[in-house]
Design an enzyme around this catalytic site. Sequence first.
Site, PDB file in Angstrom:
ATOM      1  N   PRO A  28       0.878  -1.231  -0.010  1.00 46.71           N
ATOM      2  CA  PRO A  28       0.009   0.184   0.142  1.00 46.71           C
ATOM      3  C   PRO A  28       0.692   1.237   0.262  1.00 46.71           C
ATOM      4  CG  PRO A  28      -0.536  -1.665   1.826  1.00 46.71           C
ATOM      5  CD  PRO A  28       0.619  -1.996   1.062  1.00 46.71           C
ATOM      6  N   LYS A  29       0.378   2.286  -0.581  1.00 50.00           N
ATOM      7  CA  LYS A  29       0.893   3.695  -0.876  1.00 50.00           C
ATOM      8  C   LYS A  29       0.567   4.460   0.190  1.00 50.00           C
ATOM      9  CE  LYS A  29       2.544   7.258  -3.565  1.00 50.00           C
ATOM     10  NZ  LYS A  29       2.522   8.322  -2.489  1.00 50.00           N
ATOM     11  N   TRP A  30       1.542   4.525   1.424  1.00 46.06           N
ATOM     12  CA  TRP A  30       0.787   5.283   2.799  1.00 46.06           C
ATOM     13  C   TRP A  30       0.782   6.947   2.266  1.00 46.06           C
ATOM     14  CZ3 TRP A  30      -1.193   2.663   6.722  1.00 46.06           C
ATOM     15  CH2 TRP A  30      -1.090   1.209   6.740  1.00 46.06           C
ATOM     16  N   ASP A 177      -3.142   5.850  -0.474  1.00 46.21           N
ATOM     17  CA  ASP A 177      -2.704   6.705  -1.798  1.00 46.21           C
ATOM     18  C   ASP A 177      -2.681   5.915  -3.075  1.00 46.21           C
ATOM     19  OD1 ASP A 177      -2.465   9.183  -2.743  1.00 46.21           O
ATOM     20  OD2 ASP A 177      -0.226   9.486  -2.354  1.00 46.21           O
TER      21      ASP A 177
END
Length: 353
Positions: A28-30, A177
Amino acid sequence: MQLPVMPPVSPMLAKSVPTIPAGQFYEPKWDGFRSIIFRDGDEVEIGSRNERPMTRYFPEVVEAVKANLPPRCVVDGEIVIASTEKKGLDWDALQQRIHPAASRVTLLSEQTPASFIAFDLLALDDESYLDRPFGERRAALERALADAAAPVHLTLGTTDAEVAGRWFELFEGAGLDGLVAKPLDEPYQPDKRIMRKIKHERTADCVLAGYRVHKSGPDAIGSLLLGLHDDAGRLASVGVVGAFPMARRKELMVELQPLVTTFDDHPWAWAAHEAGERTPRRNEVSRWNAGKDLSFVPLRPERVLEVRYDHMEGPRFRHTTQFVRWRPDREPASCTYAQLEQPVRFDIADILS
């Protein structure tokens, strides 16, 4: 502090791609503050993406690092604030944490405590891991954080592109994100765009309600200010679009002059700001850009433009949008929040657990 990798270190970066690439490791894109944490016993330093120290702003993260990270290590990750109220990431609360007053920093560390999401290992004990392939770094990071507890977390990861695709659709509802794709065989390369990022992309029709002048001089547009009407019909400030070639910036300055007006009856007059409505005036003093002029020139809200955006942060665009086209066929009153796609809600606690 004596570590095999010493601060400052520029983090490895990602290049945007439109689709999920095959044969990678997916995370996941934090959406937080990119941070490289250096720990040597009781000494802890938190470096930012621009290599500036952030240690003083996150005392609770420093204590969590001492309790959960190996005694001597360098770990790449993201500092986020997970809101139980929003059930997602809270970017506004995170921004407030960068404050010059120590008393305010202490108070906010208790009211809105941050978490650290670890996703890469740069050094452990006396060994640098920079030259090791990511697959080996990830395995070592998993071992190093096997007993870690909140607020330190190891990010989710998978080599299954189908699983990653489900994450891409689902986790946006918790404020994440998009996705990051990492080649398993690459070493860690500071400041190089080795990774790939896949972000949501949507369009919205917005009202043009003002502009800021470009830093180069008064003959060029810096950014266009965008508005959307809320349920009460008020025009709320939702963001900006600003990526134009210099020649186009100068053309826009000429084109928009007939729309220049005063604040007397503009929807973003001081009266609206003081009444608590969302106007650009709340950003005229920027903690991030000390001394930067964020005042704007009001325009009659008569023109509509279509912009491309990735996602919303509350009532505004999270990032700067991209210009798509003018929409002379749309009436400004039709530009409302109702047109925006709403992601399925997803509790951030389910991702961090």
